[in-house]
Design a protein around this motif. Structure first.
Motif, short mmCIF file in Angstrom:
data_model
loop_
_atom_site.label_atom_id
_atom_site.label_comp_id
_atom_site.label_asym_id
_atom_site.label_seq_id
_atom_site.Cartn_x
_atom_site.Cartn_y
_atom_site.Cartn_z
N THR A 6 7.97 0.60 0.10
CA THR A 6 7.25 -0.15 0.85
C THR A 6 5.73 -0.02 0.18
O THR A 6 5.20 1.04 -0.42
CB THR A 6 6.97 0.33 2.38
N VAL A 7 4.86 -0.94 0.67
CA VAL A 7 3.37 -1.00 0.18
C VAL A 7 2.81 0.52 0.83
O VAL A 7 2.01 1.33 0.01
CB VAL A 7 2.71 -1.95 0.86
N GLU A 8 3.03 0.75 2.19
CA GLU A 8 2.62 2.05 2.58
C GLU A 8 2.94 3.21 1.58
O GLU A 8 2.20 4.22 1.42
CB GLU A 8 3.07 2.19 4.01
N GLN A 9 4.42 3.37 1.44
CA GLN A 9 4.74 4.33 0.68
C GLN A 9 3.95 4.49 -0.78
O GLN A 9 3.39 5.51 -1.23
CB GLN A 9 6.13 4.33 0.10
N SER A 10 3.72 3.43 -1.41
CA SER A 10 3.10 3.28 -2.54
C SER A 10 1.36 3.60 -2.71
O SER A 10 0.98 4.40 -3.31
CB SER A 10 3.01 1.84 -3.26
N TYR A 95 8.41 -3.51 -7.48
CA TYR A 95 9.09 -2.28 -6.68
C TYR A 95 8.89 -2.64 -5.13
O TYR A 95 9.81 -2.57 -4.40
CB TYR A 95 8.27 -0.89 -7.12
N ALA A 96 7.77 -3.14 -4.93
CA ALA A 96 7.39 -3.55 -3.39
C ALA A 96 8.02 -4.38 -2.89
O ALA A 96 8.16 -4.86 -1.43
CB ALA A 96 5.88 -3.52 -3.40
N SER A 97 8.51 -5.59 -3.67
CA SER A 97 8.84 -6.74 -3.24
C SER A 97 10.44 -6.98 -3.51
O SER A 97 11.24 -7.61 -2.85
CB SER A 97 8.08 -8.08 -3.73
N ILE A 106 10.99 -4.58 -15.43
CA ILE A 106 9.48 -5.12 -15.97
C ILE A 106 8.52 -4.04 -16.37
O ILE A 106 7.74 -4.12 -17.15
CB ILE A 106 8.96 -5.87 -14.65
N GLY A 107 8.84 -2.73 -15.77
CA GLY A 107 7.98 -1.61 -16.45
C GLY A 107 8.37 -1.13 -17.80
O GLY A 107 7.49 -1.30 -18.60
N GLY A 415 7.87 -12.45 -7.06
CA GLY A 415 7.69 -11.32 -6.13
C GLY A 415 6.76 -11.74 -4.80
O GLY A 415 6.69 -11.25 -3.70
N VAL A 416 5.81 -12.58 -5.12
CA VAL A 416 4.65 -12.92 -4.20
C VAL A 416 5.63 -13.75 -3.04
O VAL A 416 5.32 -13.59 -1.88
CB VAL A 416 3.92 -13.95 -4.64
#
Length: 491
Positions: A6-10, A95-97, A106-107, A415-416
């Motif tokens: 999640t975005v919050e975790q990141s 990772y977030a999406s 992709i990394g 991802g968007v």
């Protein structure tokens, strides 16, 4: 394999003291980074090559078309970078999406893209510097000029450049930004000199015809043929209206680099506001400069007479002004240092983000206690790339950089759309307009340019991806922090 972080975790990960990067960059710094990495040999070399072989004076329109394709991707990057202001660029966004395995892929792709890009540009820089040294009577031994030179073995200049830039990156992002700003100022000044001085030597007849008649080039064969030709039998044409789009698929690669700006999101003081400004601002500035240079060089000399290796410098020589040719060579040599610096910066940040998530050894995610930079991956990758640059011959390696960038564009645009559906409530400081239409168009445009790359490039890219997937299952999947902690854990 498709668990998302999640975005919050990141964002929480960026607050761990031992793994936190220093926030010191502004919108101006980011714009300078973007201009610094985009304006390289493309503007000094590619302009004339494409004008002579693909589009004539209409090369300016090809730059506009390529700029539009990049702008579509840039709008998607801007939304992600302002919403998820975490190091790693497309890796973090995926990772977030989309999930962990796509993020790893992709990394892994970005590590290859930035590493080869840094090595290839360092070798190009070495060539310019050797040329300037020869002009003043200094000559390196042949053995130290690199494998592109007869009897050459090791490119000492490319090797030393990467090592010096590695030290600069370890010492801090703000220092890197200041050096980049100085070099970019010199580089843009040289470009403006070319534009302003060239205006006085333009001959109107050189623009006729602005769009030359269409020509079908000799068909490629085997691995050398564009994949679109191998699969569909479509043969790209030179000149004419369709030649503009053929040229766009070539000059597009002169824009590569604006996506590196997104890797610095975590080190930006106000990423929600400044990331979109830096990404879109640098792309706009570079597009204007590219179009202006294309118009000037094709006006100074008829496109059929342009030099392929050094078109701008030779165009000034042809008009009897060798001084400007020397200024251009100096600007190219100085300018390439920032391209190397920012590509190396991008790679270390992606590597750092993957390490912090446990997909690579966590040893590399510790920041320097004083400089707050990811010094361990910076030193490791800097030394490896310096050695690669010392022994590398440029040849086809550059095309791997191109396909890697386009693949990242596709993933980010996809991802968007995914994150808009899975997290519609997420605060977004910048929103990509016309979703899902714009991301779909971005994916289609990027994929079309990928299809215009040779089959050999696709094969090499596929091999690298297969190796990456093997590494993920042997190491990354079992060491993933998200996998160990569970999807809802705070870890």
């Amino acid at each position: 394999m498709f668990r998302t972080k999640t975005v919050e975790q990141s964002i929480r990960d960026t607050e761990e003291p031992e793994h936190a990067l220093k926030k010191s960059l502004s919108a101006w710094d980011l714009t300078v980074f973007g201009v610094g990495v985009i304006i390289g040999t493309g503007i000094f070399v590619l302009t004339g090559k494409v004008a002579k072989e693909n589009a004539g004076p209409a090369t300016a329109l090809a730059f506009v078309a390529a700029g539009i394709v990049c702008a579509l991707a840039a709008l998607c990057y801007a939304e992600f970078a302002s919403t998820v202001p975490v190091a790693g660029s497309a890796y973090t966004f995926a990772y977030a999406s989309i999930g962990e395995l796509p993020a790893w892929i992709i990394g892994w792709d970005l590590v290859l893209e930035f590493a080869l890009g840094t090595a290839v540009v360092a070798v190009g820089w070495s060539g310019y510097v050797r040329s300037l040294m020869d002009n003043i009577g200094w000559h390196l031994p042949a053995a130290l000029q690199g494998p592109d030179v007869p009897d050459g073995t090791f490119d000492i200049l490319a090797f030393l450049l990467v090592l010096v830039l590695t030290v600069i990156l370890v010492l801090g992002m703000k220092l890197s930004a200041r050096i980049t700003a100085l070099v970019v100022a010199i580089k843009v000044t040289v470009v403006m000199i070319v534009i302003v001085a060239g205006l006085f030597f333009i001959v109107g007849d050189n623009y006729s015809p602005f769009i030359p008649d269409s020509v079908t080039p000799p068909a490629g064969s085997g691995w050398d043929a564009p994949l679109v030709q191998t699969i569909f039998g479509y043969e790209p044409t030179n000149f004419g209206v369709m030649g503009i789009f053929t040229a766009a698929s070539v000059v597009f690669f002169a824009f590569i680099g604006f996506d590196v700006v997104a890797t610095a999101a975590e080190e930006t003081r106000l990423p929600q506001r400044d990331m979109p400004r830096g990404i879109l601002g640098s792309l706009f500035i570079c597009t204007v400069l590219y179009v202006a240079v294309a118009l000037v060089v094709t006006g100074m000399q008829h496109y059929s007479q342009l030099s392929v290796s050094a078109p701008l410098a030779d165009a000034f020589k042809a008009t009897g002004h060798p001084f400007f040719a020397g200024v251009i060579s100096f600007g190219a040599a100085v300018g390439l240092t920032t391209v190397c610096l920012i590509l190396l910066l991008g790679q270390t940040r992606v590597f750092f983000a993957m390490s912090r998530d446990g997909l690579l050894p966590r040893f590399f995610s510790v920041t320097h206690p004083r400089f707050r930079t990811p010094y361990r991956p910076t030193i490791l990758l800097g030394v490896i790339i310096a050695i690669v640059a010392g022994f590398t011959s440029i040849n086809e390696l550059a095309t791997l950089v191109n396909i890697g960038t386009l693949f990242a564009f596709v993933i980010v645009a996809f991802g968007v759309m995914v994150l808009r559906r899975s997290r519609p409530d997420l605060p977004r400081a910048f929103r990509t307009p016309w979703v899902p239409v714009l991301p779909i168009v971005s994916i289609a445009a990027s994929f079309w340019l990928m299809l215009n790359l040779p089959g050999e490039t696709w094969f090499r890219f596929a091999v690298w991806m297969v190796v990456g997937i093997v590494v993920y299952f042997l190491y990354g999947r079992g060491h993933s922090r998200l996998g160990k902690a569970g999807p809802n854990a705070l870890y």
